[in-house]
Motif scaffolding. Structure first.
Motif, PDB file in Angstrom:
ATOM      1  N   PHE A   1       0.812  -1.157  -0.080  1.00 43.98           N
ATOM      2  CA  PHE A   1       0.009  -0.067  -0.068  1.00 43.98           C
ATOM      3  C   PHE A   1       0.857   1.232  -0.016  1.00 43.98           C
ATOM      4  N   MET A   2       2.003   1.243   0.815  1.00 44.24           N
ATOM      5  CA  MET A   2       2.703   2.448   0.812  1.00 44.24           C
ATOM      6  C   MET A   2       3.457   2.575  -0.280  1.00 44.24           C
ATOM      7  N   VAL A   3       3.895   1.787  -0.903  1.00 42.35           N
ATOM      8  CA  VAL A   3       4.613   1.781  -2.275  1.00 42.35           C
ATOM      9  C   VAL A   3       3.499   2.365  -3.323  1.00 42.35           C
ATOM     10  N   ARG A   4       2.649   1.671  -3.556  1.00 38.76           N
ATOM     11  CA  ARG A   4       1.408   2.088  -4.708  1.00 38.76           C
ATOM     12  C   ARG A   4       1.054   3.213  -4.446  1.00 38.76           C
ATOM     13  N   GLU A   5       0.467   3.568  -3.246  1.00 37.83           N
ATOM     14  CA  GLU A   5      -0.270   4.869  -3.031  1.00 37.83           C
ATOM     15  C   GLU A   5       0.494   5.880  -2.534  1.00 37.83           C
ATOM     16  N   LEU A   6       1.482   5.866  -1.720  1.00 35.98           N
ATOM     17  CA  LEU A   6       2.103   7.192  -1.028  1.00 35.98           C
ATOM     18  C   LEU A   6       3.214   7.378  -1.930  1.00 35.98           C
ATOM     19  N   ARG A   7       3.795   6.575  -2.823  1.00 31.87           N
ATOM     20  CA  ARG A   7       5.041   6.794  -3.574  1.00 31.87           C
ATOM     21  C   ARG A   7       4.789   8.033  -4.332  1.00 31.87           C
ATOM     22  N   THR A   8       5.756   9.051  -4.412  1.00 28.57           N
ATOM     23  CA  THR A   8       5.369   9.987  -5.400  1.00 28.57           C
ATOM     24  C   THR A   8       6.268   9.879  -6.910  1.00 28.57           C
ATOM     25  N   ASN A   9       6.193  10.418  -7.739  1.00 26.28           N
ATOM     26  CA  ASN A   9       6.946  10.434  -9.085  1.00 26.28           C
ATOM     27  C   ASN A   9       8.384  10.871  -8.976  1.00 26.28           C
ATOM     28  N   GLU A  10       8.499  11.440  -7.993  1.00 29.23           N
ATOM     29  CA  GLU A  10      10.016  11.982  -7.811  1.00 29.23           C
ATOM     30  C   GLU A  10      10.933  10.793  -6.953  1.00 29.23           C
ATOM     31  N   GLY A  11      10.193   9.968  -6.483  1.00 34.48           N
ATOM     32  CA  GLY A  11      10.644   8.715  -5.717  1.00 34.48           C
ATOM     33  C   GLY A  11      10.787   8.862  -4.260  1.00 34.48           C
ATOM     34  N   GLY A  12       9.994  10.180  -3.742  1.00 33.17           N
ATOM     35  CA  GLY A  12       9.742  10.209  -2.325  1.00 33.17           C
ATOM     36  C   GLY A  12       8.343   9.645  -2.047  1.00 33.17           C
ATOM     37  N   PHE A  13       7.652  10.092  -0.675  1.00 33.71           N
ATOM     38  CA  PHE A  13       6.535   9.520  -0.142  1.00 33.71           C
ATOM     39  C   PHE A  13       5.621  10.686   0.247  1.00 33.71           C
ATOM     40  N   SER A  14       4.708  10.461  -0.118  1.00 33.59           N
ATOM     41  CA  SER A  14       3.716  11.590   0.461  1.00 33.59           C
ATOM     42  C   SER A  14       3.298  11.276   1.901  1.00 33.59           C
ATOM     43  N   SER A  15       2.978  12.224   2.568  1.00 33.39           N
ATOM     44  CA  SER A  15       2.671  11.813   4.068  1.00 33.39           C
ATOM     45  C   SER A  15       1.509  11.256   4.449  1.00 33.39           C
ATOM     46  N   ALA A  16       0.310  11.457   3.677  1.00 33.99           N
ATOM     47  CA  ALA A  16      -0.752  11.126   4.224  1.00 33.99           C
ATOM     48  C   ALA A  16      -1.899  10.947   2.926  1.00 33.99           C
ATOM     49  N   LEU A  17      -3.043  10.160   2.829  1.00 29.42           N
ATOM     50  CA  LEU A  17      -4.130  10.033   2.017  1.00 29.42           C
ATOM     51  C   LEU A  17      -5.205  10.831   2.635  1.00 29.42           C
ATOM     52  N   ASP A  18      -6.085  11.581   2.084  1.00 31.22           N
ATOM     53  CA  ASP A  18      -7.275  12.198   2.828  1.00 31.22           C
ATOM     54  C   ASP A  18      -8.342  11.444   3.318  1.00 31.22           C
ATOM     55  N   ALA A  19      -8.860  11.629   4.358  1.00 26.70           N
ATOM     56  CA  ALA A  19      -9.980  11.131   4.783  1.00 26.70           C
ATOM     57  C   ALA A  19     -11.295  11.265   3.918  1.00 26.70           C
ATOM     58  N   ASP A  20     -11.357  12.393   3.328  1.00 28.06           N
ATOM     59  CA  ASP A  20     -12.565  12.700   2.580  1.00 28.06           C
ATOM     60  C   ASP A  20     -12.313  12.010   0.973  1.00 28.06           C
TER      61      ASP A  20
END
Length: 386
Positions: free
Chosen positions: A300-319
Motif C-alpha cells: 500500500f505505501m509503495v503503491r499509494e504514497l510513492r511520488t513520481n519523484e521517488g519520495g513518499f507523500s505523508s498521508a491520504l485524505d479522509a475525504d
C-alpha cells in the motif's frame, strides 16, 4: 481574489488561498501587523488530509460573514503542522495543558507577542453538544480583548510562565532496568482491553511502539502475557475496519473501542511503524495473518504514497468522492450489499457480505459498512463448504 497564502508552497496552505479570510502565513510580519492594529492573532493549525480541518474550513473559513468578523477584529495566521512542526508542538502543548486534550484543527488565540490566552480545536458554525459556535468564540475573544485587556494579559502571562516552568525529563543515559520494564508491563496490563485488544477506550490509536515493546519483552524474557497482548491487539486491528481489507494499510485511528469505524485518513508514519510491527510479530509467531498484513501494508505505501519523484507523500485524505462529485468522509472505503451485488453479481456478493461483515443496517453511517474480517478464514471456508 486569492489571499497571501497563494504565494506559499504548502498544499494545506494553498487549500485556503481562496478563502475570504485574509490569511497570513506564520511570519514576523503577521505579528507586526497585529501590533500595528492592536488586535489579537487567530492561529489555525491543520494539515492537508485532516477531515475536521476541511469541515471547519467549509463551515467557517469559506463563510463570508465569519471571514468579515475575522478580518475586522483579528490577524489570522494559517499554519501547516507538517511544514512547521515546531510551531504546532509549542501551541499543542499549551492546548493540551489547558483543556486536557488536543487535535486538529487547532485553534489558538494569541497576543501580538505570540502568547496564547484562549484555546480549542474544532468549533462548529452553530452551538452543538455544549460547544459554542465559532462566531460566538470570536465575539467572546474580541469582547475580552477590547474590554478586559488586563485579564487577557494576566492569563497569557500565566500560561507562558507555566509552560516555561515545565521541566522535560530525558532520563539518564542508562537503559531501563528490569524493575522499570516490569513496571511498564504492569501498567500496560492494567490498561489492556482483553475483549477487544488495544489499550484504554475510544478513540483507539494503533499502539505501534507499545506492541514493539511487548514483542521485545517476550523475546527477552519469554513472558507469554506480553506476547498475548501484542498478538491479540494486532489480530483485532487486522480484522477490524481500521485496516483496509481491500487495499491494505491502516487508517489513523478507530473512533470506537472495537476497531470497527476508522477515521479514514491514512498516514505514512503510522503505516511504516505498523508494517514493522506485523513483520516482527510474524517473525515471533509465524502468524500468516501477520505476514499478509505486513506485506499488504508495505505494498500500500509503495503503491499509494510513492511520488513520481521517488519520495513518499505523508498521508491520504479522509475525504473522497462519493460518486456525485461531493467529497465526504470515508466514501472510498464503505459499501452496501447492493453495491457489492452490482460489482460482484448475486452469488459472489452473498459470500462477500458474509466474509466482510457488510449489513443492510450498516456499520458506519446511512446503511454503509466498513469492511471487516469478523470470522476466522477457516471458519468461513467451513461455512461455505457446508
Amino acid at each position: 481574489m486569492p489571499n497571501r497564502l497563494a504565494h506559499e508552497t504548502s498544499p494545506y496552505l494553498l487549500q485556503h488561498a481562496d478563502n475570504p479570510v485574509d490569511w497570513w502565513p506564520w511570519s514576523a510580519e503577521a505579528f507586526e501587523e497585529a501590533r500595528k492594529r492592536n488586535v489579537p492573532v487567530l492561529l489555525s493549525v491543520g494539515y492537508s488530509s485532516c477531515h475536521w480541518c476541511h469541515v471547519m474550513a467549509h463551515e467557517s473559513f469559506e463563510d463570508q460573514e465569519t471571514a468579515d468578523q475575522l478580518n475586522a477584529h483579528f490577524v489570522s495566521v494559517k499554519v501547516d503542522r507538517e511544514e512547521r512542526p515546531d510551531v504546532d508542538a509549542v501551541y499543542m502543548e499549551a492546548v493540551q495543558a489547558a483543556t486536557g486534550q488536543g487535535g486538529w484543527p487547532m485553534t489558538v488565540f494569541l497576543t501580538p507577542d505570540a502568547e496564547p490566552f484562549y484555546f480549542g480545536t474544532y468549533f462548529p458554525p452553530a452551538p452543538r453538544h455544549g460547544m459554542p459556535s465559532f462566531q460566538q468564540v470570536l465575539e467572546g475573544v474580541h469582547s475580552a480583548w477590547a474590554d478586559r485587556r488586563d485579564e487577557v494579559a494576566e492569563v497569557a502571562g500565566k500560561i507562558v510562565r507555566d509552560l516555561a516552568g515545565r521541566e522535560i525529563s530525558y532520563g539518564d543515559s542508562r537503559a531501563p532496568g528490569e524493575e522499570q520494564l516490569a513496571a511498564a508491563l504492569l501498567g500496560l496490563t492494567r490498561e489492556y482491553d482483553p475483549q477487544r485488544g488495544g489499550f484504554g477506550g475510544a478513540p483507539k490509536f494503533p499502539p505501534s511502539m507499545v506492541v514493539e515493546f511487548l514483542l521485545r519483552h517476550h523475546a527477552r524474557t519469554g513472558a507469554e502475557g506480553a506476547l498475548q497482548m501484542a498478538r491479540d491487539t494486532c489480530e483485532r486491528m487486522a480484522r477490524g475496519g481500521i485496516y483496509d481489507q481491500l487495499g491494505g494499510g491502516f487508517a489513523r485511528y478507530s473512533v470506537d473501542r472495537d476497531w470497527v469505524v476508522p477515521h479514514f485518513e491514512k498516514m505514512l508514519y503510522d503505516n511504516a511503524l505498523l508494517c514493522r510491527v506485523y513483520a516482527h510479530l510474524w517473525r515471533s509467531t509465524g502468524s500468516e495473518l501477520a505476514r499478509r498484513v505486513a506485506l499488504e501494508t508495505a505494498d500500500f505505501m509503495v503503491r499509494e504514497l510513492r511520488t513520481n519523484e521517488g519520495g513518499f507523500s505523508s498521508a491520504l485524505d479522509a475525504d473522497s468522492d462519493d460518486g456525485t462529485g461531493k467529497h465526504v468522509e470515508g466514501a472510498y472505503y464503505v459499501w452496501t450489499p447492493a453495491q457489492l451485488r452490482e460489482v460482484l453479481g448475486d452469488e459472489d456478493a452473498e459470500l462477500a457480505v458474509r466474509y466482510f461483515g457488510v449489513t443492510e443496517e450498516g456499520t458506519f453511517e446511512e446503511g454503509l459498512s466498513v469492511l471487516q474480517l469478523p470470522q476466522q478464514e477457516q471458519d468461513f471456508d467451513a461455512d461455505r463448504v457446508s
